[in-house]
Enzyme design. Structure first.
Site, PDB file in Angstrom:
ATOM      1  N   HIS A   1      78.979  -8.692  -6.931  1.00  0.00           N
ATOM      2  CA  HIS A   1      78.565  -9.621  -7.991  1.00  0.00           C
ATOM      3  C   HIS A   1      78.620 -11.062  -7.494  1.00  0.00           C
ATOM      4  CE1 HIS A   1      79.583  -6.538 -11.345  1.00  0.00           C
ATOM      5  NE2 HIS A   1      78.328  -6.452 -10.965  1.00  0.00           N
TER       6      HIS A   1
ATOM      7  N   LYS B   1      79.874  11.049 -12.113  1.00  0.00           N
ATOM      8  CA  LYS B   1      79.960   9.968 -13.112  1.00  0.00           C
ATOM      9  C   LYS B   1      80.326  10.532 -14.482  1.00  0.00           C
ATOM     10  CE  LYS B   1      78.157   5.843 -15.136  1.00  0.00           C
ATOM     11  NZ  LYS B   1      77.308   4.679 -15.061  1.00  0.00           N
TER      12      LYS B   1
ATOM     13  N   ARG C   1      87.574   4.659 -14.893  1.00  0.00           N
ATOM     14  CA  ARG C   1      86.138   4.346 -14.787  1.00  0.00           C
ATOM     15  C   ARG C   1      85.894   3.148 -13.859  1.00  0.00           C
ATOM     16  NH1 ARG C   1      81.450   4.417 -19.497  1.00  0.00           N
ATOM     17  NH2 ARG C   1      79.768   3.734 -18.132  1.00  0.00           N
TER      18      ARG C   1
ATOM     19  N   GLU D   1      74.494   3.281  -4.709  1.00  0.00           N
ATOM     20  CA  GLU D   1      75.342   3.873  -5.764  1.00  0.00           C
ATOM     21  C   GLU D   1      75.633   5.348  -5.445  1.00  0.00           C
ATOM     22  OE1 GLU D   1      76.647   1.865  -7.895  1.00  0.00           O
ATOM     23  OE2 GLU D   1      75.248   0.198  -8.150  1.00  0.00           O
TER      24      GLU D   1
ATOM     25  N   LYS E   1      76.875   2.401 -21.003  1.00  0.00           N
ATOM     26  CA  LYS E   1      77.065   0.946 -20.935  1.00  0.00           C
ATOM     27  C   LYS E   1      75.713   0.305 -21.216  1.00  0.00           C
ATOM     28  CE  LYS E   1      80.905   0.116 -17.761  1.00  0.00           C
ATOM     29  NZ  LYS E   1      81.281  -0.443 -16.443  1.00  0.00           N
TER      30      LYS E   1
ATOM     31  N   ASN F   1      83.346   0.742  -9.778  1.00  0.00           N
ATOM     32  CA  ASN F   1      83.031  -0.634  -9.378  1.00  0.00           C
ATOM     33  C   ASN F   1      83.309  -0.894  -7.900  1.00  0.00           C
ATOM     34  OD1 ASN F   1      82.320  -1.245 -12.026  1.00  0.00           O
ATOM     35  ND2 ASN F   1      84.454  -1.648 -12.577  1.00  0.00           N
TER      36      ASN F   1
ATOM     37  N   HIS G   1      81.601  -3.728  -6.146  1.00  0.00           N
ATOM     38  CA  HIS G   1      80.898  -4.541  -7.144  1.00  0.00           C
ATOM     39  C   HIS G   1      81.495  -5.935  -7.308  1.00  0.00           C
ATOM     40  CE1 HIS G   1      78.917  -0.792  -7.943  1.00  0.00           C
ATOM     41  NE2 HIS G   1      78.236  -1.271  -8.957  1.00  0.00           N
TER      42      HIS G   1
ATOM     43  N   GLU H   1      86.324   2.339 -19.991  1.00  0.00           N
ATOM     44  CA  GLU H   1      86.830   1.661 -18.783  1.00  0.00           C
ATOM     45  C   GLU H   1      88.175   0.977 -18.994  1.00  0.00           C
ATOM     46  OE1 GLU H   1      83.764  -0.119 -16.262  1.00  0.00           O
ATOM     47  OE2 GLU H   1      85.251  -1.561 -15.587  1.00  0.00           O
TER      48      GLU H   1
HETATM   49  P1  NAD Z   1      65.014  -2.443 -12.593  1.00  0.00           P
HETATM   50  O1  NAD Z   1      65.143  -1.858 -13.911  1.00  0.00           O
HETATM   51  O2  NAD Z   1      64.727  -3.905 -12.496  1.00  0.00           O
HETATM   52  O3  NAD Z   1      63.911  -1.641 -11.775  1.00  0.00           O
HETATM   53  C1  NAD Z   1      63.593  -2.035 -10.466  1.00  0.00           C
HETATM   54  C2  NAD Z   1      62.088  -2.247 -10.280  1.00  0.00           C
HETATM   55  O4  NAD Z   1      61.448  -0.975 -10.213  1.00  0.00           O
HETATM   56  C3  NAD Z   1      61.428  -2.972 -11.444  1.00  0.00           C
HETATM   57  O5  NAD Z   1      60.420  -3.806 -10.935  1.00  0.00           O
HETATM   58  C4  NAD Z   1      60.826  -1.827 -12.258  1.00  0.00           C
HETATM   59  O6  NAD Z   1      59.740  -2.228 -13.060  1.00  0.00           O
HETATM   60  C5  NAD Z   1      60.382  -0.909 -11.164  1.00  0.00           C
HETATM   61  N1  NAD Z   1      60.248   0.505 -11.504  1.00  0.00           N
HETATM   62  C6  NAD Z   1      61.028   1.236 -12.328  1.00  0.00           C
HETATM   63  N2  NAD Z   1      60.696   2.536 -12.243  1.00  0.00           N
HETATM   64  C7  NAD Z   1      59.666   2.622 -11.377  1.00  0.00           C
HETATM   65  C8  NAD Z   1      58.898   3.688 -10.867  1.00  0.00           C
HETATM   66  N3  NAD Z   1      59.178   4.949 -11.163  1.00  0.00           N
HETATM   67  N4  NAD Z   1      57.899   3.401 -10.014  1.00  0.00           N
HETATM   68  C9  NAD Z   1      57.646   2.109  -9.635  1.00  0.00           C
HETATM   69  N5  NAD Z   1      58.363   1.066 -10.049  1.00  0.00           N
HETATM   70  C10 NAD Z   1      59.360   1.320 -10.915  1.00  0.00           C
HETATM   71  O7  NAD Z   1      66.323  -2.219 -11.700  1.00  0.00           O
HETATM   72  P2  NAD Z   1      67.347  -1.003 -11.559  1.00  0.00           P
HETATM   73  O8  NAD Z   1      67.839  -1.098 -10.170  1.00  0.00           O
HETATM   74  O9  NAD Z   1      66.803   0.261 -12.056  1.00  0.00           O
HETATM   75  O10 NAD Z   1      68.512  -1.438 -12.554  1.00  0.00           O
HETATM   76  C11 NAD Z   1      69.227  -2.623 -12.380  1.00  0.00           C
HETATM   77  C12 NAD Z   1      69.854  -2.998 -13.695  1.00  0.00           C
HETATM   78  O11 NAD Z   1      70.734  -1.958 -14.079  1.00  0.00           O
HETATM   79  C13 NAD Z   1      70.666  -4.264 -13.661  1.00  0.00           C
HETATM   80  O12 NAD Z   1      70.369  -5.031 -14.804  1.00  0.00           O
HETATM   81  C14 NAD Z   1      72.112  -3.786 -13.722  1.00  0.00           C
HETATM   82  O13 NAD Z   1      72.976  -4.702 -14.363  1.00  0.00           O
HETATM   83  C15 NAD Z   1      71.962  -2.525 -14.534  1.00  0.00           C
HETATM   84  N6  NAD Z   1      73.005  -1.533 -14.301  1.00  0.00           N
HETATM   85  C16 NAD Z   1      73.571  -0.976 -15.404  1.00  0.00           C
HETATM   86  C17 NAD Z   1      74.536   0.004 -15.258  1.00  0.00           C
HETATM   87  C18 NAD Z   1      75.099   0.662 -16.457  1.00  0.00           C
HETATM   88  O14 NAD Z   1      76.049   1.435 -16.320  1.00  0.00           O
HETATM   89  N7  NAD Z   1      74.527   0.447 -17.620  1.00  0.00           N
HETATM   90  C19 NAD Z   1      74.927   0.422 -13.964  1.00  0.00           C
HETATM   91  C20 NAD Z   1      74.315  -0.165 -12.863  1.00  0.00           C
HETATM   92  C21 NAD Z   1      73.345  -1.145 -13.037  1.00  0.00           C
HETATM   93  N1  GLY Z   2      78.124   1.347 -13.465  1.00  0.00           N
HETATM   94  C1  GLY Z   2      79.499   1.492 -13.712  1.00  0.00           C
HETATM   95  C2  GLY Z   2      79.833   2.222 -14.974  1.00  0.00           C
HETATM   96  O1  GLY Z   2      78.988   2.777 -15.625  1.00  0.00           O
HETATM   97  O2  GLY Z   2      80.966   2.225 -15.336  1.00  0.00           O
END
Ligand code: NAD
Ligand code: GLY
Length: 359
Positions: free
Chosen positions: A249, A224, A238, A182, A140, A242, A245, A234
């Site tokens: 959200h 997953k 899948r 998660e 995604k 959520n 979520h 999805e």
């Molecule tokens: P993020 O990418 O904002 O990272 C969180 C913080 O940690 C940031 O400040 C980042 O710079 C910092 N960081 C990253 N790695 C680090 C490390 N090793 N050491 C120190 N700092 C570090 O947040 P996240 O929680 O990783 O991801 C959230 C995003 O993911 C949201 O945009 C959400 O919509 C998306 N998401 C996508 C999916 C998907 O299936 N694609 C699933 C869940 C969430």
């Molecule tokens: N984070 C939910 C999905 O990947 O479907």
């Protein structure tokens, strides 16, 4: 190193999990075989891990695009800047994009890879717990629209995922806990034994014991990967991923995406989903307590008692998982058994939101 597979026929790909993978030049050389590579990362992760990655990559032409740090930059503008870099550096169709960072970097980087010249290869190197167990796997990709999260994107699978568990040592505790929401989610929807394992070994996980991290990341990715293999786009199962979520959200939006991290809002949302399940008679109240206790022990919030229940219900109706058939919700028929159901009436949801409000 542990290796898992996301089984998608010709588009199947491996997930590598273990300590020290960013220093494994052999693995990186196998993962990125292109002549041209664009590493997309951010201003927080670059000083920590960029040099290590670059030392291992063998591509003759390497470029780096550093994003500012933050969900507020997960936009079409930021996406366009990555495309500008690819065009200015004359990247070919057989180039590779390497996303080094958390879910924000992975989601935007993946979307840029999906769109540049109608799709180039990309590799996910997730560095947050959330990205290693969730966003880095499953294809995604997205950016946000000013009015709603992840509204512009594509399903586009990477070539591989490299989860170096050592990177979690620099992750702030609050971000680690957000990823645990998660992890706990997978136990709740799919695997009661894993949930019980988490209850028994949470201290090892929170102290970043290498073996415990391998278990939680491995098990989460395995669960997953199986769901993604079955329902990549999805259309059905899948959506189990959520759990919490839809409530979450709504809370994130009410908190202006500042009050709670995504995983924190999901934690509160999972307790609300558990309470709703109990109200409908499909979950014991003792299990609601078990869920809330584990989330609290992991450092996560479980209540949002000061939030207006009507506002939550209103925003839930706008959730992108709402289809022509109406809002669906993931509920529990016991720990380890998530089910996708038509959302119950507003009075049931309101009651779940209001429990605990008067002390
Ligand atoms: P993020 O990418 O904002 O990272 C969180 C913080 O940690 C940031 O400040 C980042 O710079 C910092 N960081 C990253 N790695 C680090 C490390 N090793 N050491 C120190 N700092 C570090 O947040 P996240 O929680 O990783 O991801 C959230 C995003 O993911 C949201 O945009 C959400 O919509 C998306 N998401 C996508 C999916 C998907 O299936 N694609 C699933 C869940 C969430
Ligand atoms: N984070 C939910 C999905 O990947 O479907």
């Amino acid at each position: 190193m542990d290796t898992l597979e996301v089984a998608l026929g010709a588009r199947s790909y491996p997930i590598y999990i273990g300590p020290g993978l960013l220093s494994d030049a052999g693995l990186l050389a196998r993962a990125v075989t292109a002549q041209q590579a664009l590493i997309v990362t951010n201003s927080t992760v670059a000083p920590l891990y960029l040099e290590r990655l670059q030392a291992g990559l063998r591509c003759p032409e390497q470029h780096v695009h550093v994003l500012p740090d933050g969900e507020q930059y997960k936009t079409l503008e930021t996406f366009a800047e990555i495309i500008d870099t690819l065009i200015e550096a004359r990247f070919h169709r057989d180039a590779c994009l390497v996303a080094l960072g958390g879910g924000v970097v992975g989601d935007i980087g993946g979307f840029a890879a999906a769109c540049y010249q109608r799709g180039i290869r990309y590799v996910q190197i997730p560095t947050t717990l959330l990205a290693q167990v969730d966003s880095g796997v499953g294809g995604k990709t997205a950016v946000n629209h000013p009015q709603a999260k992840n509204m512009i994107g594509a399903f586009y699978q990477p070539d591989c995922v490299i989860a170096d568990t050592d990177t979690l040592s620099t992750l702030p505790r609050r971000e680690f806990a957000a990823g645990m929401a998660e992890v706990i989610k997978y136990g709740l929807i799919l695997d009661a034994e894993f949930f019980a394992w988490l209850e028994a070994h949470l201290e090892d996980v929170l102290s970043l014991d290498t073996d415990a991290l391998r278990v939680i990341i491995g098990k989460s990715c395995e669960l997953k990967a199986a769901i993604v293999a079955e329902d990549e786009h999805e259309r059905g199962r899948r959506a189990l991923l959520n759990l919490g979520h839809t409530f979450g959200h709504a809370l994130e939006s009410i908190g202006n995406y500042e009050r709670w991290l995504h995983g924190e809002a999901v934690s509160i949302g999972m307790v609300l989903a558990a309470r709703t399940s109990a109200a409908l008679g499909s979950l014991d109240s003792a299990d609601v307590e078990r869920i809330s206790t584990l989330l609290t022990r992991a450092g996560l919030p479980t209540e949002a008692t000061d939030v207006d229940a009507e506002r939550v219900l209103e925003i839930m109706q706008l959730d992108k998982k709402t289809t022509a058939k109406g809002l669906s919700l993931v509920l529990l028929e016991g720990i380890g058994r998530g089910v996708i159901v038509a959302a119950p009436g507003a009075e049931v949801l309101r009651a779940a939101l209001e429990i605990g409000r008067d002390g």
